[in-house]
Design a protein around this motif. Structure first.
Motif, PDB file in Angstrom:
ATOM      1  N   MET A   1       0.824  -1.204   0.000  1.00 47.21           N
ATOM      2  CA  MET A   1       0.000   0.000   0.000  1.00 47.21           C
ATOM      3  C   MET A   1       0.864   1.263   0.000  1.00 47.21           C
ATOM      4  SD  MET A   1      -2.942  -1.029  -0.469  1.00 47.21           S
ATOM      5  CE  MET A   1      -3.840   0.494  -0.307  1.00 47.21           C
ATOM      6  N   ILE A   2       1.987   1.232   0.705  1.00 44.73           N
ATOM      7  CA  ILE A   2       2.909   2.378   0.682  1.00 44.73           C
ATOM      8  C   ILE A   2       3.474   2.571  -0.717  1.00 44.73           C
ATOM      9  CG2 ILE A   2       5.160   3.181   1.492  1.00 44.73           C
ATOM     10  CD1 ILE A   2       4.385   1.960   4.231  1.00 44.73           C
ATOM     11  N   PHE A   3       3.876   1.472  -1.359  1.00 42.92           N
ATOM     12  CA  PHE A   3       4.379   1.570  -2.729  1.00 42.92           C
ATOM     13  C   PHE A   3       3.305   2.099  -3.674  1.00 42.92           C
ATOM     14  CE2 PHE A   3       7.804  -1.925  -2.200  1.00 42.92           C
ATOM     15  CZ  PHE A   3       8.645  -0.997  -1.611  1.00 42.92           C
ATOM     16  N   TYR A   4       2.070   1.645  -3.468  1.00 45.53           N
ATOM     17  CA  TYR A   4       0.972   2.121  -4.303  1.00 45.53           C
ATOM     18  C   TYR A   4       0.761   3.624  -4.131  1.00 45.53           C
ATOM     19  CZ  TYR A   4      -3.786   3.042  -5.810  1.00 45.53           C
ATOM     20  OH  TYR A   4      -4.885   3.587  -6.403  1.00 45.53           O
ATOM     21  N   LEU A   5       0.692   4.060  -2.893  1.00 47.43           N
ATOM     22  CA  LEU A   5       0.461   5.480  -2.637  1.00 47.43           C
ATOM     23  C   LEU A   5       1.617   6.337  -3.150  1.00 47.43           C
ATOM     24  CD1 LEU A   5      -1.127   5.242   0.902  1.00 47.43           C
ATOM     25  CD2 LEU A   5      -2.270   5.786  -1.249  1.00 47.43           C
ATOM     26  N   LEU A   6       2.833   5.869  -2.975  1.00 49.42           N
ATOM     27  CA  LEU A   6       3.975   6.599  -3.526  1.00 49.42           C
ATOM     28  C   LEU A   6       3.911   6.651  -5.048  1.00 49.42           C
ATOM     29  CD1 LEU A   6       6.991   5.418  -1.373  1.00 49.42           C
ATOM     30  CD2 LEU A   6       6.127   7.738  -1.594  1.00 49.42           C
ATOM     31  N   GLY A   7       3.567   5.534  -5.659  1.00 46.12           N
ATOM     32  CA  GLY A   7       3.495   5.487  -7.114  1.00 46.12           C
ATOM     33  C   GLY A   7       2.424   6.389  -7.687  1.00 46.12           C
ATOM     34  N   VAL A   8       1.305   6.476  -7.000  1.00 48.22           N
ATOM     35  CA  VAL A   8       0.196   7.278  -7.509  1.00 48.22           C
ATOM     36  C   VAL A   8       0.433   8.764  -7.272  1.00 48.22           C
ATOM     37  CG1 VAL A   8      -2.239   7.816  -7.181  1.00 48.22           C
ATOM     38  CG2 VAL A   8      -1.512   5.452  -7.397  1.00 48.22           C
ATOM     39  N   PHE A   9       0.791   9.124  -6.051  1.00 47.83           N
ATOM     40  CA  PHE A   9       0.835  10.539  -5.683  1.00 47.83           C
ATOM     41  C   PHE A   9       2.196  11.198  -5.892  1.00 47.83           C
ATOM     42  CE2 PHE A   9      -2.713   8.986  -3.008  1.00 47.83           C
ATOM     43  CZ  PHE A   9      -3.701   9.713  -3.626  1.00 47.83           C
ATOM     44  N   GLU A  10       3.259  10.436  -5.773  1.00 50.02           N
ATOM     45  CA  GLU A  10       4.583  11.049  -5.852  1.00 50.02           C
ATOM     46  C   GLU A  10       5.213  10.901  -7.236  1.00 50.02           C
ATOM     47  OE1 GLU A  10       7.539  13.372  -4.392  1.00 50.02           O
ATOM     48  OE2 GLU A  10       5.732  12.792  -3.303  1.00 50.02           O
ATOM     49  N   PHE A  11       5.169   9.708  -7.793  1.00 53.65           N
ATOM     50  CA  PHE A  11       5.885   9.451  -9.038  1.00 53.65           C
ATOM     51  C   PHE A  11       4.983   9.383 -10.257  1.00 53.65           C
ATOM     52  CE2 PHE A  11       8.490   7.403  -5.695  1.00 53.65           C
ATOM     53  CZ  PHE A  11       9.559   8.269  -5.768  1.00 53.65           C
ATOM     54  N   HIS A  12       3.675   9.456 -10.079  1.00 47.64           N
ATOM     55  CA  HIS A  12       2.715   9.400 -11.185  1.00 47.64           C
ATOM     56  C   HIS A  12       3.003   8.212 -12.096  1.00 47.64           C
ATOM     57  CE1 HIS A  12       1.372  13.247  -9.793  1.00 47.64           C
ATOM     58  NE2 HIS A  12       2.593  13.730  -9.903  1.00 47.64           N
ATOM     59  N   ALA A  13       3.021   7.040 -11.474  1.00 46.09           N
ATOM     60  CA  ALA A  13       3.328   5.798 -12.170  1.00 46.09           C
ATOM     61  C   ALA A  13       2.226   5.461 -13.181  1.00 46.09           C
ATOM     62  CB  ALA A  13       3.476   4.669 -11.161  1.00 46.09           C
ATOM     63  N   PRO A  14       2.525   4.583 -14.127  1.00 44.03           N
ATOM     64  CA  PRO A  14       1.511   4.193 -15.120  1.00 44.03           C
ATOM     65  C   PRO A  14       0.349   3.439 -14.468  1.00 44.03           C
ATOM     66  CG  PRO A  14       3.483   2.862 -15.358  1.00 44.03           C
ATOM     67  CD  PRO A  14       3.803   3.923 -14.363  1.00 44.03           C
ATOM     68  N   SER A  15      -0.651   3.164 -15.240  1.00 43.74           N
ATOM     69  CA  SER A  15      -1.884   2.573 -14.712  1.00 43.74           C
ATOM     70  C   SER A  15      -1.699   1.164 -14.163  1.00 43.74           C
ATOM     71  CB  SER A  15      -2.958   2.567 -15.781  1.00 43.74           C
ATOM     72  OG  SER A  15      -2.551   1.760 -16.857  1.00 43.74           O
ATOM     73  N   THR A  16      -0.600   0.505 -14.485  1.00 39.83           N
ATOM     74  CA  THR A  16      -0.383  -0.840 -13.957  1.00 39.83           C
ATOM     75  C   THR A  16      -0.158  -0.834 -12.450  1.00 39.83           C
ATOM     76  OG1 THR A  16       1.963  -0.686 -14.492  1.00 39.83           O
ATOM     77  CG2 THR A  16       0.534  -1.736 -16.112  1.00 39.83           C
ATOM     78  N   ILE A  17       0.135   0.317 -11.869  1.00 40.69           N
ATOM     79  CA  ILE A  17       0.342   0.422 -10.428  1.00 40.69           C
ATOM     80  C   ILE A  17      -0.950   0.151  -9.674  1.00 40.69           C
ATOM     81  CG2 ILE A  17      -0.133   2.881 -10.145  1.00 40.69           C
ATOM     82  CD1 ILE A  17       2.857   1.256  -8.547  1.00 40.69           C
ATOM     83  N   HIS A  18      -2.093   0.290 -10.328  1.00 43.75           N
ATOM     84  CA  HIS A  18      -3.379   0.106  -9.667  1.00 43.75           C
ATOM     85  C   HIS A  18      -3.677  -1.353  -9.340  1.00 43.75           C
ATOM     86  CE1 HIS A  18      -4.419   4.269  -9.988  1.00 43.75           C
ATOM     87  NE2 HIS A  18      -4.151   4.258 -11.288  1.00 43.75           N
TER      88      HIS A  18
END
Length: 52
Positions: free
Chosen positions: A12-29
C-alpha cells in the motif's frame, strides 16, 4: 503481527507513492488488489492450520 500485514502495508505504501509522488503508469493500480488478496489468503491459510 503476521507477515501478511507487513506485506500489505508495504504494498500500500508503494501504491500510494506510485500514484501521488511518481505518477506511475496505470499498472500500479493492481497493487491494492494484490495486497488485499495477500490478507485474504493469509486469513484462510492460517484459519485452516489453526483448526488442526
Amino acid at each position: 503481527m503476521h507477515i501478511a500485514w507487513a506485506v500489505f502495508a508495504v504494498l500500500m505504501i508503494f501504491y500510494l507513492l506510485g500514484v501521488f509522488e511518481f505518477h506511475a503508469p496505470s499498472t500500479i493500480h493492481i497493487l491494492p488488489f494484490v495486497a488485499v488478496s495477500v490478507l485474504v489468503l493469509d486469513y484462510f491459510i492460517v484459519g485452516r492450520f489453526k483448526k488442526s
